[in-house]
Design an enzyme around this catalytic site. Structure first.
Site, PDB file in Angstrom:
ATOM      1  CE  LYS A   1      -4.462  -1.482   1.497  1.00 47.48           C
ATOM      2  NZ  LYS A   1      -5.564  -1.397   2.451  1.00 47.48           N
TER       3      LYS A   1
ATOM      4  CE  LYS B   1     -13.344  -3.035   0.094  1.00 47.22           C
ATOM      5  NZ  LYS B   1     -12.439  -3.129   1.235  1.00 47.22           N
TER       6      LYS B   1
ATOM      7  CE  LYS C   1      -5.983  -8.041  -2.457  1.00 50.44           C
ATOM      8  NZ  LYS C   1      -5.720  -7.594  -1.097  1.00 50.44           N
TER       9      LYS C   1
END
Ligand code: TYM
Length: 352
Positions: free
Chosen positions: A125, A212, A209
């Site tokens: 992230k 969102k 993956k």
């Protein structure tokens, strides 16, 4: 669904289930198949269930306040539409129950920097510019440990990507119990990770993956997508030209094909082997319409229900607030005990 075999259940703690989802963007098929459907099915079993919309986690990345609020209602609507019954489960958002943040601070003083440095989600992230990441993003896992342990939860249904965070939660619990000579104070919670669909991949790239935060809406099926959008996204999903094979081993080097078969298996509540027995030798021209039909049948109802709930935000807020009252009734005594263990006195009610 498999419960991790390496972890004996702490007998002294009653079975209690906790899980959460971040209100960032739209929930998708991966969230549903990897986690949410288990939140729903676990309502049938034994043990208290606590399901949270983790809005404090959402702000570890920059968010507009209005967007977090809308996304919190969106996730709550998805929980309700999928079948979470607020009478049988506690459903609330994290920021309304201050004990989560309070315990996270204590855990920041228990967890070690070396543990945090191993967290792969932080690396993903934060990206290349780690110095610019928030401190909150760095200590995200201790807040997650606090979410779970503020309830002394014993079981946590999650997708595979949360496994490392669950291991850290167990490390925090173990160290707290040892450091403060409080054996068995916190349980060592067990993850409940599905055997199929623990990691649903992007529809555009079978090595990534489903997420969102992927900029391409075609990479995922959102729970709020209507039948046309679902069918179109499956039609456009990246595949290879070969027909479906006879065995699961032959899917190994075909990530996109493997992913679509896994999605089919998870929705049909069967195994990949069974899907291949039905479709071996057929191309994607035949398989995709069948998958679309199945997905529309399963998710069409959920998306219609979500729209119904989202049309009444006041009702969602009422449910979250009632859930938060029930959550606080569980966390307040745990935090009182934690303060006692630390040699503190919690609140103004008692003299120091
Ligand atoms: P979040 O919001 O990213 O995802 C919510 C749940 O969905 C699962 N999931 C997936 N499963 C299969 N395939 C995928 N592509 C996929 N993408 C997401 C996640 O594993 C998760 O179970 N840190 C957590 C939220 C959290 C939490 C907690 C969870 C905060 N506190 C305490 C459990 C207990 C997260 O970001 O999930």
């Amino acid at each position: 669904m498999t419960e991790s075999p390496q972890t004996p259940k702490a007998p002294s703690h009653p079975r209690r289930i906790f899980s959460g989802m971040q209100p960032t963007g739209s929930l998708h098929l991966g969230n549903y198949l990897g986690a949410l459907r288990y939140f729903v099915s676990l309502q049938e079993g034994e043990g208290e269930r606590i399901y949270c919309v983790v809005d404090l986690h959402a702000i570890t990345m920059r968010q507009e306040p209005g967007a977090v609020r809308a996304a919190t209602r969106h996730v709550a609507a998805a929980y309700l539409a999928a079948g979470i019954d607020p009478a049988r489960s506690i459903l609330f958002n994290q920021s309304q129950v201050s004990e989560h943040a309070e315990l996270a601070w204590i855990f920041n003083c228990v967890a070690r920097i070396g543990w945090m440095n191993r967290m792969t989600q932080f690396k993903d992230k934060a990206g290349k510019d780690r110095e610019a990441a928030s401190v909150g993003l760095y200590v995200y896992p201790t807040l997650m440990a606090a979410d779970i342990l503020a309830y002394k939860a014993t079981h946590v249904p999650v997708g595979e990507d949360q496994k490392q965070h669950l291991e850290l939660t167990r490390d925090v619990a173990t160290k707290f119990n040892l450091d403060f000579n409080a054996p068995d104070f916190f349980p060592l919670p067990e993850p409940i990770i599905p055997a199929e669909a623990a990691r649903i991949m992007s529809l555009r790239d079978g090595k990534k993956k489903m997420s969102k935060s992927d900029p391409s809406d075609y990479s995922r099926i959102n729970l709020a997508d209507d039948a046309d959008a679902i069918a179109q996204k499956i039609r456009k999903a990246t595949t290879d030209p070969a027909p479906l094979p006879e065995t699961v081993e032959e899917l190994k080097d075909r990530p996109e094909a493997d992913n679509l078969v896994a999605i089919y298996a998870a929705i049909a509540e069967t195994e990949k082997e069974a899907v291949l027995r039905e479709f071996a030798g057929q191309g994607f021209g035949a398989f995709k319409p069948k998958l679309a039909e199945l997905a529309v049948e399963r998710f069409g109802k959920i998306s219609a229900e979500m729209r119904r709930y989202e049309a009444d935000p006041a009702e969602i807020d009422r449910i979250l607030s009632a859930g938060a009252d029930r959550a606080r009734a569980l966390t307040a005594p745990v935090l009182d005990q934690v303060y006692d263990v630390l040699g503190f006195v919690r609140g103004r009610a008692r003299p120091f």
